[in-house]
Design an enzyme around this catalytic site. Structure first.
Site, PDB file in Angstrom:
ATOM      1  N   ASP A 106       0.835  -1.206   0.000  1.00 57.80           N
ATOM      2  CA  ASP A 106       0.000   0.000   0.000  1.00 57.80           C
ATOM      3  C   ASP A 106       0.869   1.255   0.000  1.00 57.80           C
ATOM      4  O   ASP A 106       2.018   1.220   0.445  1.00 57.80           O
ATOM      5  CB  ASP A 106      -0.857   0.075   1.266  1.00 57.80           C
ATOM      6  CG  ASP A 106      -1.799  -1.096   1.396  1.00 57.80           C
ATOM      7  OD1 ASP A 106      -2.151  -1.674   0.355  1.00 57.80           O
ATOM      8  OD2 ASP A 106      -2.159  -1.406   2.540  1.00 57.80           O
TER       9      ASP A 106
HETATM   10  N1  URA Z   1      -1.068  -5.812   4.174  1.00 63.80           N
HETATM   11  C1  URA Z   1      -1.561  -4.560   4.120  1.00 63.80           C
HETATM   12  O1  URA Z   1      -2.566  -4.260   4.759  1.00 63.80           O
HETATM   13  N2  URA Z   1      -0.909  -3.655   3.371  1.00 63.80           N
HETATM   14  C2  URA Z   1       0.206  -3.931   2.691  1.00 63.80           C
HETATM   15  O2  URA Z   1       0.760  -3.047   2.042  1.00 63.80           O
HETATM   16  C3  URA Z   1       0.708  -5.238   2.751  1.00 63.80           C
HETATM   17  C4  URA Z   1       0.030  -6.155   3.496  1.00 63.80           C
END
Ligand code: URA
Length: 235
Positions: A106
């Site tokens: 993310d």
């Molecule tokens: N889980 C999440 O919530 N975000 C990420 O970027 C990776 C794993």
């Protein structure tokens, strides 16, 4: 189960260019599948059966490149962002070929991001059937009880189904390390929400045998051959 991907993804993941570039090359008739020009970027490719040529040359002729990036928070993992936010490609210059992220992180997640043009290895690491574990350090907004940790370990119910058992270790009152073997969208954030809190910081530290080590935030390096072999499960 046959491994299938759209033609656009196959071209892009082979290290030739972004998905947008791949679409335009396919529309321009530069791609053949089993000897026939295919102009539909959404055409399904079966890796075991189909032979893909780009400008009449087989894919994967390019040397394989494996890049380990310590992604900072605030960078997206796609090639171009219509909103103009910084992308991980702003940090990787001179990689010598187009590389795609293995799974996504993310915008606000930092840590280990592997990028490669090796489609087979990417598939091995991201297909949940292979159960490759990914480890994250999590700082939550609230103290996490032992019961919450047990629950995370056993699996929690998310709107796209229950999570698999995870390995959870306490680091502090509101900090944990969690290893999961799936890679669903925003999975760790949603798991923490499922036990009544929110993520304030999320850092990925490991994929399978590969760790982020002391690579500084925003820096990248190529993997050593032994690291690639280990990720392939042959060491
Ligand atoms: N889980 C999440 O919530 N975000 C990420 O970027 C990776 C794993």
């Amino acid at each position: 189960m046959p491994v299938q991907k759209t033609l656009e993804r196959v071209i892009s993941k082979a290290g030739l260019g972004s998905r947008t570039q791949a679409r335009s090359w396919i529309h321009a008739g530069r791609v053949k599948v089993n000897g026939k020009v295919i102009e539909n970027p959404d055409h399904w490719i079966d890796f075991d059966r189909d032979r893909v040529l780009f400008d009449d040359k087989p894919l994967q002729e390019k040397a394989r490149v494996y890049i380990l990036l310590h992604k900072p928070a605030g960078y997206i993992t796609t090639f171009k962002d219509p909103a103009g936010r910084p992308t991980v490609y702003d940090l990787i210059t001179n990689a010598g070929t187009f590389v795609s992220p293995v799974g996504r992180l993310d915008l606000d997640t930092s840590g280990l991001l592997l990028l490669t043009n090796d489609t087979q290895l990417a598939e091995r690491l991201t297909n949940p059937d292979h159960k490759i574990s990914k480890t994250y350090q999590v700082a939550a907004a609230d103290p996490l009880s032992d019961a919450a940790l047990d629950q995370l370990g056993r699996g929690v119910e998310l709107n796209d189904g229950p999570t698999r058992p995870a390995v959870v270790r306490r680091i502090g009152e509101s900090q944990i390390e969690i290893s999961i073997s799936e890679g669903r969208n925003r999975q760790v954030r949603r798991m923490i929400e499922a036990v009544g809190s929110n993520v304030v910081e999320l850092v990925r530290t490991r994929i399978g045998t590969l760790t982020i080590g002391d690579l500084a935030v925003g820096k990248w390096r190529e993997l050593r051959p032994a690291e690639v072999q280990a990720l392939r499960g042959r060491n």
